[in-house]
Design a protein around this motif. Structure first.
Motif, short mmCIF file in Angstrom:
data_model
loop_
_atom_site.label_atom_id
_atom_site.label_comp_id
_atom_site.label_asym_id
_atom_site.label_seq_id
_atom_site.Cartn_x
_atom_site.Cartn_y
_atom_site.Cartn_z
N ASP A 275 0.85 -1.33 0.05
CA ASP A 275 -0.20 0.07 -0.01
C ASP A 275 0.88 1.28 -0.18
O ASP A 275 1.12 1.82 0.94
N SER A 304 -8.05 14.36 5.72
CA SER A 304 -7.43 12.97 4.91
C SER A 304 -6.81 13.18 3.43
O SER A 304 -6.40 12.14 2.67
N ALA A 333 -9.15 12.51 -0.50
CA ALA A 333 -9.56 11.24 0.43
C ALA A 333 -10.32 9.93 -0.51
O ALA A 333 -10.02 8.99 -0.24
N ASP A 334 -11.08 10.52 -1.49
CA ASP A 334 -11.80 9.57 -2.30
C ASP A 334 -10.88 9.00 -3.11
O ASP A 334 -10.70 7.77 -3.63
N LYS A 337 -9.00 6.29 -1.30
CA LYS A 337 -9.71 5.18 -0.99
C LYS A 337 -9.92 4.37 -2.08
O LYS A 337 -9.70 3.21 -2.18
N GLN A 338 -10.01 5.00 -3.53
CA GLN A 338 -10.19 4.49 -4.68
C GLN A 338 -8.71 3.40 -4.76
O GLN A 338 -8.92 2.24 -5.29
N ARG A 340 -6.48 2.60 -2.76
CA ARG A 340 -6.29 1.38 -1.72
C ARG A 340 -7.25 0.20 -2.28
O ARG A 340 -6.56 -1.05 -1.92
N ILE A 341 -8.20 0.50 -2.67
CA ILE A 341 -9.23 -0.62 -3.18
C ILE A 341 -8.63 -1.45 -4.38
O ILE A 341 -8.55 -2.60 -4.30
#
Length: 439
Positions: A275, A304, A333-334, A337-338, A340-341
């Motif tokens: 990551d 974030s 932040a979005d 998050k994307q 990391r997925i």
């Protein structure tokens, strides 16, 4: 995070008296690269002796008497990229070179820079005296022939076993598609590839070409994911189209490659993706410290938001004037998050980890390894604490992204463990404490 030169401009004020009660404010450009410096090329390190003679005979197939050969394929991890550049010291202590030493191979050829040009592409030194995160750049004794376009002196050998380069297999030969710059200027990364290989077969994605030119008498392949490209795409989300990147054409060549070479008996080790948004590089500047200044427009900030070390970010921290933050300066932040997925579920669980299980191959779990190291819970077998702190720890190099020589030794040892476990070899681990004393 559109990839322009990451050296934008820092604003400072010079007060010049026109009359006692007035001043003129002048903007002077300053980069996150605070200065260019000269450092001598270091002498080649002598790696610690192996603890015992390795037994690697089971890597051969029956009736094969050829010298055991290992090949590494990938991007920045196996190439030895370090400190924001590629240079001789990093190449000599790269992950594959360290493994080859422990295996006591007759030969393992990396496309090393000549000693006289051992600073390679140039590299970065974290500026510990600067008030904000910044770097100095080493620019002497490089292998650079020209800057625009970037050309490097060619490797003089006839072949290489370390088929890897910054932003390696997974990108194409169009330099406009090179997205990641550590902080440095835009470069066509195939300049590194062309040092040891012609442009034959690289008009499209070179993976397709290299994947089927592994020499027949290869016994072990280290197959790395392409870290730099994915970091670049995370820093370039404005133009990142996940549907265009993560389609069957991205995964199928890797799967086909594994199937074809497994049929002919090639032993392989796979590596999943850490990551990388946890890496220090993305946490040098904190959005929570910038937001109270209330002097930015453009990209919205939250606690974030990840700030990328750009001149635009540094300018926002030092200036009281309004600063326009561009997509190239932040990862929202979005967006984080994307990605990391993508890393955990798509690249790892549904790709590398799936292939490892499907084809019964060993896999170095870089994702879990980095999580353990970053949590401060990793010690080497010889008792050395692996410190993830930056810039004074021992795991990350001075760019806050790539592993140091110590970090490379940690990953090399995790690889050796997997080789021994899966292929029943007896390869000694690196004594990392001894290596640390030689650096």
């Amino acid at each position: 995070m559109k990839p322009k030169i990451l050296y934008s401009f820092l604003i400072i004020s010079i007060l010049s008296a026109c009359r006692p009660d007035s001043v003129i404010t002048e903007e002077i450009p300053v980069s996150i690269i605070t200065e260019e410096i000269s450092l001598p090329v270091k002498d080649d390190i002598e790696l610690p002796p192996v603890a015992f003679a390795p037994d690697i005979e089971l890597l051969r197939q029956q009736d094969d008497t050829s010298a055991i050969r290992m090949v590494a394929l990938g991007g920045s991890f196996p190439s030895g990229s370090r400190n924001g550049g590629l240079y001789r010291e990093g190449q000599i202590t790269s992950i594959p070179e360290l493994i080859a030493h422990q295996m006591q191979l007759q030969a393992f050829i990396s496309p090393l820079f000549e000693k006289e040009q051992g600073n390679g592409s140039g590299y970065l030194i974290y500026d510990r005296k600067a008030s904000l995160p910044s770097w100095k750049k080493v620019t002497n004794q490089t292998a650079i022939v020209s800057q625009m376009p970037l050309r490097l002196t060619p490797f003089k050998g006839t072949y290489v076993d370390n088929i890897s380069w910054p932003e390696g297999p997974g990108t194409n030969s169009n330099p406009s598609n090179s997205y990641f710059y550590y902080p440095k200027g835009k470069e066509p990364y195939f300049s590194y590839l062309f040092r040891f290989y012609s442009d034959k077969g690289t008009n499209e994605t070179p993976f397709h070409y290299f994947a089927y030119t592994i020499p027949q008498k290869t016994h072990l392949l280290l197959h790395f994911e392409d870290l730099d490209s994915w970091i670049g795409w995370a820093c370039y989300t404005q133009n990142f189209n996940i549907q265009n990147r993560l389609h069957e054409g991205y995964f199928y060549p890797k799967s086909q490659f594994i199937r074809d070479y497994k049929k002919v008996g090639l032993k392989m080790v796979l590596y999943n993706m850490p990551d990388f948004l946890d890496f220090p590089y993305f946490h040098l500047y904190q959005a929570s410290q910038l937001m109270p200044k209330n002097n930015t427009t453009g990209q919205a900030l939250s606690d974030s938001t990840l700030l990328i070390p750009t001149d635009g970010i540094k300018k926002a921290f030092v200036s009281n004037k309004k600063s326009i933050l561009l997509d190239e300066d932040v990862i929202s932040a979005d967006e984080a998050k994307q990605f990391r997925i993508i890393i955990k579920d798509v690249l790892n669980t549904n790709t590398t980890e799936y292939f490892a299980k499907l084809y019964n191959l060993p896999m170095v779990d870089m994702y879990s390894l980095y999580k353990t190291i970053l949590a401060g819970k990793y010690y080497t077998e010889d008792g050395l604490f692996i410190d993830p702190s930056f810039p004074n720890g021992n795991f990350f190099s001075e760019d806050g992204i790539h592993p140091s020589a110590i970090g490379s030794a940690v990953i090399a040892n995790e690889t050796i463990k997997k080789i021994n476990e899966r292929y029943h070899t007896k390869i000694p681990l690196i004594n990392v404490s001894q290596l640390a004393k030689r650096l």
